[in-house]
Enzyme design. Structure first.
Site, mmCIF file in Angstrom:
data_model
loop_
_atom_site.group_PDB
_atom_site.id
_atom_site.type_symbol
_atom_site.label_atom_id
_atom_site.label_comp_id
_atom_site.label_asym_id
_atom_site.label_seq_id
_atom_site.Cartn_x
_atom_site.Cartn_y
_atom_site.Cartn_z
ATOM 1 N N LYS A 2 1.054 3.855 -3.184
ATOM 2 C CA LYS A 2 0.493 5.350 -2.357
ATOM 3 C C LYS A 2 1.581 6.661 -3.299
ATOM 4 C CE LYS A 2 -3.614 4.687 -2.257
ATOM 5 N NZ LYS A 2 -4.517 4.873 -3.491
ATOM 6 N N TYR B 265 1.093 -0.965 0.120
ATOM 7 C CA TYR B 265 -0.247 -0.007 0.393
ATOM 8 C C TYR B 265 1.058 1.230 -0.266
ATOM 9 C CZ TYR B 265 -3.914 3.405 0.963
ATOM 10 O OH TYR B 265 -4.608 4.415 1.579
#
Length: 303
Positions: free
Chosen positions: A159, A155
């Site tokens: 991002k 993640y």
């Protein structure tokens, strides 16, 4: 006195990951401002339910944001149905947590594919229209874009990647009058976050953050802030607002996080061993099912 008409009134807006959570909430805020909304996601039935709940014109397309050919087809259909979009929101996202060494390679790769590659595919599919309308592309990022956390490697990597992608795209398109914004958001009350709290590894991660950083914000509030930023073509929006201050100290964050993790992770693991979570949220679970050849009407990669 007549109410002020939104700059979005009559415009076409595209939202990926629109079947649930933040995407669905943003679609409602956009429709409330008079936009015609194209809802993209991987859950046909739930997308239709969102569509039917919106005022004004809207239409939904079941599509995988990582599929270049399918996204190009949908972009053409959106243009034919509504006209070229003025707003595109790259919101579709997945998450998984746990020790990297125990992570499932397919799940880890899927997070990168949907969050990062899916955003790039979305931009590639709709940029011709945005160039025509001198429109605005909003990339949904995260506090994880600024400061990486342990146990969230896929993640955080994705991002950080979408933040860099959006910065590059903004510089590339500035002279062509296409706006590119980045939405930095923290914990938002979606099924992805509720699912994360069921896993010790992520529940403890959030619990050991400073009190302001672990607060969960209502999805309608976050969506409202992001849509207000779209109306003003902001280069960035931070929800909560204090996240902006983390940009000033981001260089110091990795060593601080490493020092805290060195002391806290062994203690937490002794109390409850950390395990890989797999893909999180209803969207993540169904994305796994689809990848395995399951029900094509199940929830998809929607934040």
């Amino acid at each position: 006195m007549a109410a002020e008409v939104s700059a979005l009134h009559g415009r076409t807006a595209v939202v990926t990951g629109a079947a649930r959570g933040l995407g669905a909430a943003m679609a409602r805020k956009l429709a409330d401002r008079g936009a015609k909304v194209a809802l993209l996601g991987r859950e046909e039935q739930t997308l239709a339910e969102v569509r039917d709940s919106l005022p004004g014109e809207s239409r939904c397309w079941e599509v995988d944001v990582t599929d270049d050919a399918a996204m190009a087809r949908v972009a053409a259909e959106v243009g034919e149905w509504f006209g070229p979009p003025s707003v595109v929101v790259a919101n579709a996202g997945l998450a998984e947590g746990g020790p990297f060494v125990e992570s499932d390679p397919a799940s880890w790769r899927r997070v990168i594919e949907v969050n990062l590659i899916g955003s790039a595919v979305t931009a590639r599919a709709f940029l011709p229209a945005l160039l025509h309308t001198r429109g605005y592309f909003l990339q949904v990022a995260s506090l994880a874009s600024i400061g990486a956390a342990p146990m969230m490697s896929a993640y955080c990597a994705s991002k950080a990647g979408v933040e860099s992608f959006a910065h590059s795209l903004r510089a590339e398109l500035a002279h062509q009058h296409v706006g590119v914004g980045i939405a930095y958001i923290n914990w938002t009350d979606t099924d992805m976050i509720r699912d994360a709290d069921e896993h010790a590894v992520l529940r403890e991660l959030r619990a050991h953050m400073p009190k302001p950083a672990r607060k969960v914000y209502p999805v309608a509030y976050v969506a409202g802030r992001l849509v207000a930023a779209i109306e003003r073509r902001r280069p960035s929006v931070y929800v909560p607002s204090w996240l902006r201050a983390t940009q000033l100290v981001r260089a110091a964050m990795p060593p601080v996080v490493t020092t805290l993790s060195r002391h806290e992770l062994p203690r937490l693991a002794a109390a409850e061993p950390f395990e890989a979570t797999g893909l999180l949220g209803a969207g993540g679970h169904a994305d796994s099912a689809k990848a395995a050849g399951g029900d094509t009407n199940g929830p998809g990669a929607d934040r």
